[in-house]
Design an enzyme around this catalytic site. Structure first.
Site, PDB file in Angstrom:
ATOM      1  N   GLU A  97      95.641  51.869   8.697  1.00  0.00           N
ATOM      2  CA  GLU A  97      96.423  52.785   7.875  1.00  0.00           C
ATOM      3  C   GLU A  97      96.772  52.201   6.517  1.00  0.00           C
ATOM      4  OE1 GLU A  97      98.533  55.381  11.331  1.00  0.00           O
ATOM      5  OE2 GLU A  97      99.526  53.516  10.840  1.00  0.00           O
ATOM      6  N   CYS A 110     100.582  50.333  -0.063  1.00  0.00           N
ATOM      7  CA  CYS A 110     100.683  49.317   0.988  1.00  0.00           C
ATOM      8  C   CYS A 110      99.386  49.355   1.795  1.00  0.00           C
ATOM      9  CB  CYS A 110     101.888  49.667   1.871  1.00  0.00           C
ATOM     10  SG  CYS A 110     102.086  48.585   3.277  1.00  0.00           S
ATOM     11  N   CYS A 117      96.884  43.262  15.080  1.00  0.00           N
ATOM     12  CA  CYS A 117      97.466  41.983  14.658  1.00  0.00           C
ATOM     13  C   CYS A 117      97.602  41.084  15.872  1.00  0.00           C
ATOM     14  CB  CYS A 117      98.838  42.235  14.031  1.00  0.00           C
ATOM     15  SG  CYS A 117      99.537  40.812  13.181  1.00  0.00           S
ATOM     16  N   CYS A 121     104.928  39.967  16.843  1.00  0.00           N
ATOM     17  CA  CYS A 121     106.351  39.971  16.472  1.00  0.00           C
ATOM     18  C   CYS A 121     107.042  41.061  17.297  1.00  0.00           C
ATOM     19  CB  CYS A 121     106.520  40.239  14.974  1.00  0.00           C
ATOM     20  SG  CYS A 121     105.747  38.951  13.976  1.00  0.00           S
ATOM     21  N   CYS A 124     107.769  44.764  15.809  1.00  0.00           N
ATOM     22  CA  CYS A 124     106.732  45.429  15.010  1.00  0.00           C
ATOM     23  C   CYS A 124     105.806  46.249  15.896  1.00  0.00           C
ATOM     24  CB  CYS A 124     105.933  44.387  14.235  1.00  0.00           C
ATOM     25  SG  CYS A 124     104.658  45.125  13.189  1.00  0.00           S
ATOM     26  N   GLU A 171      97.872  40.394   9.588  1.00  0.00           N
ATOM     27  CA  GLU A 171      98.410  39.204   8.932  1.00  0.00           C
ATOM     28  C   GLU A 171      97.363  38.757   7.898  1.00  0.00           C
ATOM     29  OE1 GLU A 171     101.081  37.178   8.555  1.00  0.00           O
ATOM     30  OE2 GLU A 171      99.710  36.045   7.295  1.00  0.00           O
ATOM     31  N   SER A 202     102.158  39.522   1.894  1.00  0.00           N
ATOM     32  CA  SER A 202     103.256  39.229   2.816  1.00  0.00           C
ATOM     33  C   SER A 202     102.715  38.525   4.056  1.00  0.00           C
ATOM     34  CB  SER A 202     103.941  40.541   3.228  1.00  0.00           C
ATOM     35  OG  SER A 202     104.964  40.272   4.164  1.00  0.00           O
ATOM     36  N   SER A 224     107.949  36.796   5.790  1.00  0.00           N
ATOM     37  CA  SER A 224     108.785  37.470   6.787  1.00  0.00           C
ATOM     38  C   SER A 224     109.624  36.435   7.513  1.00  0.00           C
ATOM     39  CB  SER A 224     107.880  38.219   7.774  1.00  0.00           C
ATOM     40  OG  SER A 224     107.177  39.219   7.088  1.00  0.00           O
ATOM     41  N   LEU A 225     110.865  36.296   7.098  1.00  0.00           N
ATOM     42  CA  LEU A 225     111.716  35.246   7.681  1.00  0.00           C
ATOM     43  C   LEU A 225     112.492  35.772   8.898  1.00  0.00           C
ATOM     44  CD1 LEU A 225     112.361  32.276   7.212  1.00  0.00           C
ATOM     45  CD2 LEU A 225     114.231  32.971   5.699  1.00  0.00           C
ATOM     46  N   HIS A 226     113.299  36.786   8.688  1.00  0.00           N
ATOM     47  CA  HIS A 226     113.957  37.539   9.766  1.00  0.00           C
ATOM     48  C   HIS A 226     115.031  36.827  10.579  1.00  0.00           C
ATOM     49  CE1 HIS A 226     111.075  40.511   8.728  1.00  0.00           C
ATOM     50  NE2 HIS A 226     110.066  39.994   9.372  1.00  0.00           N
ATOM     51  N   ASN A 301     112.934  49.842  11.381  1.00  0.00           N
ATOM     52  CA  ASN A 301     112.365  51.164  11.652  1.00  0.00           C
ATOM     53  C   ASN A 301     111.955  51.246  13.107  1.00  0.00           C
ATOM     54  OD1 ASN A 301     112.426  52.186   8.906  1.00  0.00           O
ATOM     55  ND2 ASN A 301     110.912  50.598   8.494  1.00  0.00           N
ATOM     56  N   CYS A 344     107.795  50.428   7.169  1.00  0.00           N
ATOM     57  CA  CYS A 344     107.429  49.070   7.588  1.00  0.00           C
ATOM     58  C   CYS A 344     107.450  48.946   9.101  1.00  0.00           C
ATOM     59  CB  CYS A 344     108.436  48.045   7.065  1.00  0.00           C
ATOM     60  SG  CYS A 344     108.657  48.059   5.311  1.00  0.00           S
TER      61      CYS A 344
HETATM   62  N1  SAH Z   1     101.926  40.319   8.833  1.00  0.00           N
HETATM   63  C1  SAH Z   1     102.557  40.329   7.561  1.00  0.00           C
HETATM   64  C2  SAH Z   1     102.533  41.650   6.828  1.00  0.00           C
HETATM   65  C3  SAH Z   1     102.799  42.937   7.584  1.00  0.00           C
HETATM   66  S1  SAH Z   1     104.370  43.592   7.914  1.00  0.00           S
HETATM   67  C4  SAH Z   1     103.962  39.826   7.679  1.00  0.00           C
HETATM   68  O1  SAH Z   1     104.405  39.560   8.795  1.00  0.00           O
HETATM   69  O2  SAH Z   1     104.617  39.625   6.656  1.00  0.00           O
HETATM   70  C5  SAH Z   1     105.288  43.916   6.493  1.00  0.00           C
HETATM   71  C6  SAH Z   1     106.796  43.708   6.724  1.00  0.00           C
HETATM   72  O3  SAH Z   1     107.380  44.698   7.595  1.00  0.00           O
HETATM   73  C7  SAH Z   1     107.075  42.366   7.389  1.00  0.00           C
HETATM   74  O4  SAH Z   1     108.141  41.731   6.799  1.00  0.00           O
HETATM   75  C8  SAH Z   1     107.411  42.792   8.792  1.00  0.00           C
HETATM   76  O5  SAH Z   1     108.132  41.804   9.446  1.00  0.00           O
HETATM   77  C9  SAH Z   1     108.191  44.047   8.559  1.00  0.00           C
HETATM   78  N2  SAH Z   1     108.337  44.862   9.771  1.00  0.00           N
HETATM   79  C10 SAH Z   1     107.567  44.856  10.875  1.00  0.00           C
HETATM   80  N3  SAH Z   1     108.021  45.733  11.786  1.00  0.00           N
HETATM   81  C11 SAH Z   1     109.119  46.312  11.258  1.00  0.00           C
HETATM   82  C12 SAH Z   1     109.993  47.341  11.707  1.00  0.00           C
HETATM   83  N4  SAH Z   1     109.831  47.941  12.871  1.00  0.00           N
HETATM   84  N5  SAH Z   1     110.979  47.718  10.865  1.00  0.00           N
HETATM   85  C13 SAH Z   1     111.130  47.155   9.657  1.00  0.00           C
HETATM   86  N6  SAH Z   1     110.317  46.196   9.178  1.00  0.00           N
HETATM   87  C14 SAH Z   1     109.317  45.767   9.969  1.00  0.00           C
END
Ligand code: SAH
Length: 369
Positions: A97, A110, A117, A121, A124, A171, A202, A224-226, A301, A344
């Protein structure tokens, strides 16, 4: 433009030096490559036959040996907020997508780098479908070309796609070999001519690849730190077990030093009761304070089957304020396109034999090619 798989070289997969070599092999001068790129990337021409200022013989050879082939569109969905999402077909069984997010001053596309992937995570939705395959350079560049075709190639001199982010499925650094040439084409003056600040890659934090990236390109980096500590981050982003936070941050500062960049954007998804407390904001602030860093807080999301909830807005705002108080730049990402699962983490190229996409009660157009 043709969609059938052929043995012809897809020109969308060739950065300028490779295109020059290709053109030279056909017996033409390297500057012809720039002419061809001008047709493809500036004028949006998808057919070699129409490149009328190329010598007839050269054009005939190119037509025989090369093509401009984009992924096929399976479905298009438009959100009430103007966001568009395309489901694309990579080959007979795979779908991925891309999303376009128009704003007043800019338009952000985007794009995906892989089908599925491997990273798994926990928050996601792409993770749920597992990994299918890497996209080729031509498939990555082809998304931008296709979006511009759909939205207008610099219609009236205005740029519609002003920014490209590799934040779709996959990724990007796990597909380094194909992503780096694609990014070069996006930033080449003769390609899409996007400045380094307008192309963002990213990553979830593949440390060795961040060092390697610093030697190959100066694309803007988002990470993506989180989470502010290893225990929690390893739970949310399992790759952290291999490359913990301290190592990851070292790699980020190295990237900025090498590339004379401005700052790394740290993405931080806001999960209620998991990573959104004031104490966690303070811990994050301490990690990043004094470094070239910005934090982008992403409201979570949701998707079917997830165990997480989005933090309430006041909690997100408090988290942001806590960071700012500690001298760390922080913003809250506006959620766009969530009514069409385009936000996202909601991208999941589902089965592609669907012929319609339902949005509420409406059936939206299918652009089958
Ligand atoms: N694999 C890469 C790029 C893809 S995701 C990465 O991890 O950075 C793009 C961003 O959306 C990342 O920061 C990811 O962690 C975030 N993301 C993934 N799932 C999400 C969700 N359900 N809600 C909000 N952000 C999310």
């Amino acid at each position: 433009m043709t969609s059938s798989a052929t043995s012809r070289t897809n020109l969308l997969g060739l950065p300028r030096p490779e295109l020059e070599t290709f053109v030279a092999e056909l017996g033409s001068k390297p500057f012809r490559a720039r002419q061809v790129m001008n047709w493809i990337y500036k004028r949006g021409e998808g057919s070699v036959v129409n490149m009328t200022d190329l010598a007839k013989d050269f054009r005939a050879q190119l037509t025989e040996r090369a093509e401009i082939r984009t992924p096929e569109i399976v479905t298009v969905q438009r959100s009430a907020d103007g966001t568009s999402k395309w489901m694309l077909r990579a080959d007979s069984s795979q779908a991925f997508e891309m999303v376009f997010i128009p704003e007043k001053e800019r338009g952000t596309l985007c794009i995906s780098s892989q089908v599925g992937c491997v990273l798994d995570c926990s928050f996601c939705s792409t993770a749920q479908q597992g990994f299918n395959r890497n996209l080729t350079t031509a498939e990555i560049v082809g998304q931008v070309w296709l979006a511009k075709k759909e939205l207008g190639f610099e219609a009236g001199g205005d740029r519609i796609v002003t920014n490209v982010v590799l934040m779709g499925m996959g990724e990007p650094l796990a597909n380094f070999r194909n992503v780096v040439p694609a990014v070069r084409i996006l930033m080449d003056d003769f390609g899409f001519d996007l400045s380094r600040r307008r192309v963002t890659l990213s990553t979830s934090g593949l440390v060795p690849q961040i060092y390697k990236l610093a030697t190959e390109t100066n694309v803007a980096l988002a990470v993506s730190l989180h989470a502010p500590d290893d225990e929690l981050r390893s739970e949310l982003v399992p790759i952290n077990r291999k490359h913990p936070i301290a190592e990851l941050l070292e790699a980020c500062w190295h990237y900025i030093d090498e590339q004379n960049g401005r700052s790394v954007t740290f993405e931080y998804v806001m999960l209620e009761g998991v990573n959104d407390s004031p104490a966690q904001a303070r811990a994050l602030g301490s990690l990043l304070k004094g470094h070239p860093a910005k934090v982008n807080l992403i409201p979570f999301n949701p998707f079917p089957g997830t165990r997480y909830k989005r933090s309430p807005l006041p909690v997100i705002q408090k988290f942001r304020d806590e960071l700012i108080r500690r001298g760390v730049l922080a913003t809250i990402r506006r959620t766009r396109g969530d009514d069409i699962d385009a936000a996202c983490g909601q991208l999941a190229g589902r089965v592609i034999d669907r012929t319609t996409v339902r949005l509420g009660n409406k059936v939206f157009g299918l652009a089958q090619q």
